[in-house]
Design a protein around this motif. Structure first.
Motif, short mmCIF file in Angstrom:
data_model
loop_
_atom_site.label_atom_id
_atom_site.label_comp_id
_atom_site.label_asym_id
_atom_site.label_seq_id
_atom_site.Cartn_x
_atom_site.Cartn_y
_atom_site.Cartn_z
N CYS A 214 0.83 -1.25 0.09
CA CYS A 214 0.12 -0.02 0.12
C CYS A 214 0.70 1.39 -0.07
N ARG A 215 1.87 1.23 0.69
CA ARG A 215 2.81 2.53 0.94
C ARG A 215 3.59 2.60 -0.48
N ILE A 216 3.94 1.66 -0.94
CA ILE A 216 4.70 1.70 -2.22
C ILE A 216 3.65 2.21 -3.35
N SER A 217 2.49 1.61 -3.36
CA SER A 217 1.81 2.19 -4.30
C SER A 217 1.08 3.56 -4.35
N PHE A 218 0.97 3.94 -2.83
CA PHE A 218 0.49 5.14 -2.53
C PHE A 218 1.68 6.24 -2.98
N MET A 219 2.97 5.88 -2.90
CA MET A 219 4.08 6.94 -3.04
C MET A 219 4.22 6.88 -4.79
N ASN A 220 4.02 5.84 -5.38
CA ASN A 220 4.12 5.61 -6.99
C ASN A 220 3.08 6.51 -7.64
N ALA A 255 10.28 1.58 -9.11
CA ALA A 255 9.82 0.81 -10.18
C ALA A 255 8.40 0.24 -10.13
N GLY A 256 8.12 -0.10 -8.88
CA GLY A 256 7.00 -1.08 -8.58
C GLY A 256 7.51 -2.31 -7.83
N TYR A 257 6.76 -2.91 -6.98
CA TYR A 257 7.17 -3.95 -6.29
C TYR A 257 7.06 -5.04 -7.12
N GLY A 258 7.74 -5.91 -6.60
CA GLY A 258 7.87 -7.25 -7.46
C GLY A 258 8.10 -8.48 -6.47
N SER A 288 -3.70 -2.84 -8.75
CA SER A 288 -3.79 -2.07 -10.04
C SER A 288 -2.72 -0.91 -10.13
N VAL A 289 -2.55 -0.06 -9.19
CA VAL A 289 -1.38 0.89 -9.33
C VAL A 289 -0.21 0.23 -9.35
N ASN A 290 0.22 -0.56 -8.85
CA ASN A 290 1.44 -1.49 -8.93
C ASN A 290 1.84 -1.99 -10.43
N GLU A 291 0.47 -2.80 -11.08
CA GLU A 291 1.10 -3.31 -12.35
C GLU A 291 1.10 -2.03 -13.51
N ALA A 292 0.15 -0.77 -13.18
CA ALA A 292 0.49 0.36 -14.04
C ALA A 292 1.62 0.91 -13.74
N GLN A 293 2.23 1.06 -12.63
CA GLN A 293 3.53 1.57 -12.40
C GLN A 293 4.65 0.55 -13.34
N ALA A 427 13.20 10.46 -14.42
CA ALA A 427 13.03 9.63 -13.14
C ALA A 427 11.60 9.48 -12.63
N VAL A 428 11.42 8.25 -11.92
CA VAL A 428 10.09 8.36 -11.22
C VAL A 428 10.11 9.43 -10.25
N GLY A 429 8.88 10.35 -10.14
CA GLY A 429 8.77 11.20 -9.17
C GLY A 429 9.21 12.55 -9.44
#
Length: 451
Positions: A214-220, A255-258, A288-293, A427-429
């Protein structure tokens, strides 16, 4: 105590090595005879810092051994840890076949009172189910507990030895007393031993990984907004994390969690909500946010380079995170697949994950180092946060590439420093750092003049 560890994956091997270092007699069991033979020969080859040495020292001291004879290991054990994998099945749910098979072996072979500890990540209620299965197959006395693992790839030994918390789910005093004794030395310096029921213990594991996701997708999600508004996600994360109610952990845009754990565990939690008729939209959105990221990085490259057909792209950092050789669900593998579909040429490098990536993409180029991968490249895409990537010599890279473009998916580099060396930076962000007002259209390589 005499301990048997069933399963010699990362969790099982770390568990066995760390307990043997405390003086316990530990047998690690696996059905993979070749793997057991390698372990007996002390051919460990783990990417986990400190694990090779820990296994070697305790095996040579006679406290740690390896066997395929599960029946004997079970019969002689006072405590048995089930550390087998529960991979995601074709239906998206955890595959419990290996856990249930191990439980059958336990039921058929225990002698005298034995504590069975489920360390594998399992859906809520599985510990009770396994306890019932064992009871059906034996008249020997036993108890069962859930003791989920919280070991991060790349720091598993340290995490086991100096845990934030150790969760034990058990319903009888004897089990709790044994687990207190086993873990006493690991909680002596401040780690909390949290004693709960087995269902709560199982849910703590899933909820912990869901919170991290959740925190990773929130920040992404905020990272994409930062790119549009001209804000810096790293400073944003710092400002958020200084709030004591929130804290700074897992607030890096990425880049997104994996990996094998977070995606699988989040999916299992979603299924648990749905099975009980509850609203899982929050957790579905995280996924969904993670897959899009992970899918977004190709468009970042296209925004600079346009058509990618025939272009050489250097992809550096292939594992899902630094400190691991696991490429399961990694952002790098998503990007490589997209690049190949777009007709690009890929040159890939990672300090430890090349062989695992080669199993997924046998036909791409694997370089001997980052500089070899970058030679002739139209862009350098940095996908994981290895120290060796943080220390790249961009002055040297500038003389090797066709086009000075860096896609930094981990926020490792200083944009101003790269700009001084003539690199365009994305860069991301962060908003792109460009050489001039003509960029990104001006970010062309030698091949563009021919297009």
């Amino acid at each position: 105590m005499k301990l048997s560890i069933i399963g010699t994956g990362n969790v099982g091997l770390v568990t066995g090595a760390c307990f043997s270092a405390q003086g316990h007699e530990v047998r690690c069991v696996d059905i993979d005879a070749e793997k057991i033979e390698r372990l007996r020969d002390l051919d460990i080859s783990s990417s986990e810092p400190g694990l090779d040495d820990l296994v070697r020292r305790n095996a040579e001291a006679g406290r740690l051994s390896f066997t395929t004879d599960a029946a004997a290991a079970v019969a002689e054990a006072e405590v048995i840890f089930l550390c087998v994998e529960t991979p995601q099945g074709e239906d998206g749910k955890p595959d419990l076949d290996r856990v249930l098979e191990a439980a059958g072996t336990v039921a058929a072979n225990i002698e005298g009172f034995t504590l069975i500890v489920i360390k594998s990540t399992v859906p809520v209620g599985t510990t009770e189910t396994i306890g019932g299965k064992i009871a059906e197959g034996t008249t020997e006395p036993f108890s069962i507990a859930c003791n989920p693992e919280f070991l991060k790839a790349g720091s598993a030994v340290e995490d086991f030895r100096t845990p934030d918390r150790i969760v034990v789910g058990a319903d009888d005093p004897r089990s709790l007393e044994i687990l207190r004794e086993l873990y006493g030395s690991f909680t002596a310096e401040g780690g909390v031993l949290l004693e709960v029921d087995s269902r709560t213990a199982e849910l703590i594991k899933y909820a912990s990984n869901a919170m991290l996701a959740c925190r990773i997708s929130f920040m992404n999600s905020l990272a994409g907004l930062c790119e549009q508004l001209g804000a810096d996600v790293a400073e944003l994360a710092r400002g958020i994390g200084l709030d004591r109610r929130i804290g700074s952990g897992a607030l890096d845009a990425s880049a997104g969690y994996g990996g094998a754990c977070l995606p699988k565990d989040l999916r299992a939690l979603i299924d648990t909500f749905r099975e009980r008729g509850l609203d899982a939209r929050l957790f579905e959105a995280i996924e969904s946010v993670n897959e899009a990221q992970k899918a977004s990085h190709l468009e970042r490259l296209r925004s600079f380079l346009g058509d990618l057909e025939g272009r050489r792209i250097a992809v550096l950092g292939l594992s899902f995170k630094a400190g691991s050789d696991d490429v399961t669900n990694s952002a790098a593998t998503v990007l490589i697949a997209q690049l190949l579909e777009a007709g690009a040429e890929v040159a890939a490098w990672d300090p430890v994950a090349i062989e695992n990536t080669r199993r997924v993409f046998p036909g791409i180029e694997y370089a001997g180092d980052a500089y070899e991968a970058a030679r002739g490249a139209s862009a350098i895409a940095v996908m994981s946060e290895w120290d060796s990537l943080r220390e790249l010599d961009f002055q040297a890279l500038g003389s090797l590439v066709k086009n000075k473009l860096v896609l930094d998916c981990r926020g490792l580099f200083d944009p101003a420093s790269l700009l001084e060396l003539g690199f365009n930076y994305c860069a991301v962000g962060r908003p792109p750092t460009l050489l001039g007002p003509g960029c990104p259209e001006g970010a062309i390589d030698k091949d563009d003049a021919k297009r």
